[in-house]
Motif scaffolding. Structure first.
Motif, PDB file in Angstrom:
ATOM      1  N   ILE A   8       0.859  -1.188   0.000  1.00  0.00           N
ATOM      2  CA  ILE A   8       0.000   0.000   0.000  1.00  0.00           C
ATOM      3  C   ILE A   8       0.896   1.238   0.000  1.00  0.00           C
ATOM      4  O   ILE A   8       1.601   1.514   0.970  1.00  0.00           O
ATOM      5  N   ARG A   9       0.872   1.972  -1.101  1.00  0.00           N
ATOM      6  CA  ARG A   9       1.779   3.094  -1.255  1.00  0.00           C
ATOM      7  C   ARG A   9       1.065   4.435  -1.429  1.00  0.00           C
ATOM      8  O   ARG A   9       1.701   5.472  -1.639  1.00  0.00           O
ATOM      9  N   SER A  10      -0.251   4.410  -1.354  1.00  0.00           N
ATOM     10  CA  SER A  10      -1.021   5.639  -1.540  1.00  0.00           C
ATOM     11  C   SER A  10      -2.393   5.472  -0.903  1.00  0.00           C
ATOM     12  O   SER A  10      -2.810   4.362  -0.543  1.00  0.00           O
ATOM     13  N   VAL A  11      -3.102   6.582  -0.778  1.00  0.00           N
ATOM     14  CA  VAL A  11      -4.472   6.526  -0.279  1.00  0.00           C
ATOM     15  C   VAL A  11      -5.338   5.677  -1.202  1.00  0.00           C
ATOM     16  O   VAL A  11      -6.164   4.878  -0.749  1.00  0.00           O
ATOM     17  N   LYS A  12      -5.144   5.821  -2.498  1.00  0.00           N
ATOM     18  CA  LYS A  12      -5.904   5.019  -3.458  1.00  0.00           C
ATOM     19  C   LYS A  12      -5.649   3.531  -3.252  1.00  0.00           C
ATOM     20  O   LYS A  12      -6.577   2.713  -3.305  1.00  0.00           O
ATOM     21  N   ASP A  13      -4.388   3.164  -3.018  1.00  0.00           N
ATOM     22  CA  ASP A  13      -4.065   1.758  -2.772  1.00  0.00           C
ATOM     23  C   ASP A  13      -4.809   1.238  -1.532  1.00  0.00           C
ATOM     24  O   ASP A  13      -5.298   0.106  -1.514  1.00  0.00           O
ATOM     25  N   LEU A  14      -4.886   2.072  -0.487  1.00  0.00           N
ATOM     26  CA  LEU A  14      -5.582   1.660   0.730  1.00  0.00           C
ATOM     27  C   LEU A  14      -7.067   1.455   0.457  1.00  0.00           C
ATOM     28  O   LEU A  14      -7.664   0.465   0.905  1.00  0.00           O
ATOM     29  N   ILE A  15      -7.665   2.375  -0.267  1.00  0.00           N
ATOM     30  CA  ILE A  15      -9.087   2.242  -0.594  1.00  0.00           C
ATOM     31  C   ILE A  15      -9.329   0.974  -1.408  1.00  0.00           C
ATOM     32  O   ILE A  15     -10.255   0.211  -1.127  1.00  0.00           O
ATOM     33  N   ASP A  16      -8.476   0.739  -2.388  1.00  0.00           N
ATOM     34  CA  ASP A  16      -8.628  -0.459  -3.229  1.00  0.00           C
ATOM     35  C   ASP A  16      -8.490  -1.735  -2.395  1.00  0.00           C
ATOM     36  O   ASP A  16      -9.260  -2.689  -2.563  1.00  0.00           O
ATOM     37  N   ALA A  17      -7.497  -1.758  -1.491  1.00  0.00           N
ATOM     38  CA  ALA A  17      -7.279  -2.943  -0.656  1.00  0.00           C
ATOM     39  C   ALA A  17      -8.456  -3.174   0.286  1.00  0.00           C
ATOM     40  O   ALA A  17      -8.869  -4.316   0.506  1.00  0.00           O
ATOM     41  N   ALA A  18      -8.989  -2.097   0.842  1.00  0.00           N
ATOM     42  CA  ALA A  18     -10.119  -2.234   1.765  1.00  0.00           C
ATOM     43  C   ALA A  18     -11.370  -2.704   1.040  1.00  0.00           C
ATOM     44  O   ALA A  18     -12.148  -3.500   1.584  1.00  0.00           O
TER      45      ALA A  18
END
Length: 214
Positions: A27-37
């Motif tokens: 997870i390298r960005s806010v977008k990555d966190l949203i996608d992972a969640a």
């Protein structure tokens, strides 16, 4: 009661909350966190320094606005929570910047975003949550001095004057900024107004997120 049990004296300083992950995290960005969640609702844990803390509520606001589901693991303070982020035990967390900034600069955690409206001077390369695809997102952690309700007005005013003078001293200002915060020094009235606004805001967020913070 946060509003009625105390006599506000002065807001001393404030800082962002910061979203951090272990450096090895994909997870390298806010977008990555949203996608992972969104990929695994409820499966992604997040750490904070305690139930109802500004860091915890920053993530609850994040979850509410992104319509994601992350599982909260509250710790008894930021230090043990950050320790588990560093160890990779918990993948992500929001924290007040002062306890996290040393670990960010040392590379023990990676900062994804700060919660202030504009980038924070001490972390100029770290984007805000707002500019990371969530316009209008803003939260801060503040630090102030309170006295018991009923403290004589003249005592409150004297303390407030002294605090404003102290935080204006260059060496004190430099020490506050070194921790990742910014000095304020306010009147009792301004601090009381800030408390009322923030309590109302976070009660609204907690109700929307179905989180009990009392």
């Amino acid at each position: 009661d946060a509003v009625t049990s105390f006599a506000p004296v002065s807001l001393i300083s404030y800082s962002p909350n910061v979203l951090v992950v272990n450096p090895a995290s994909p997870i390298r960005s806010v977008k990555d966190l949203i996608d992972a969640a969104r990929a695994k609702p409820g499966a992604l844990d997040f750490a904070s320094g305690g139930q109802g803390s500004s860091a915890h509520m920053s993530m609850e606001l994040f979850k509410y606005l992104t319509k994601t589901d992350l599982h909260h693991i509250p710790y008894k303070g930021a230090t043990p929570a950050l320790t588990d982020i560093i160890a990779g035990t918990v993948p992500v967390g929001f924290f007040n910047l002062p306890p996290a900034i040393g670990h960010i600069h040392s590379g023990k955690v990676r900062a994804l975003a700060v919660t202030t409206a504009e980038r924070w001077p001490g972390l100029p390369d770290v984007p805000t949550v707002a500019e990371s695809g969530m316009p209008g997102f803003e939260t801060v952690a503040w630090f102030g001095l309170l006295a018991p309700a009923g403290t004589p007005h003249e005592v409150i005013e004297r303390l407030a004057r002294e605090i404003r003078a102290i935080v204006a001293m260059p060496d004190v200002r430099a020490r506050i900024e070194a921790t990742g915060a910014r000095e304020v020094g306010s009147t009792p009235e301004a601090f009381a107004a800030r408390i009322r606004v923030d309590v109302a805001k976070w009660k609204q967020v907690a109700a929307a997120a179905n989180v009990h913070i009392d």
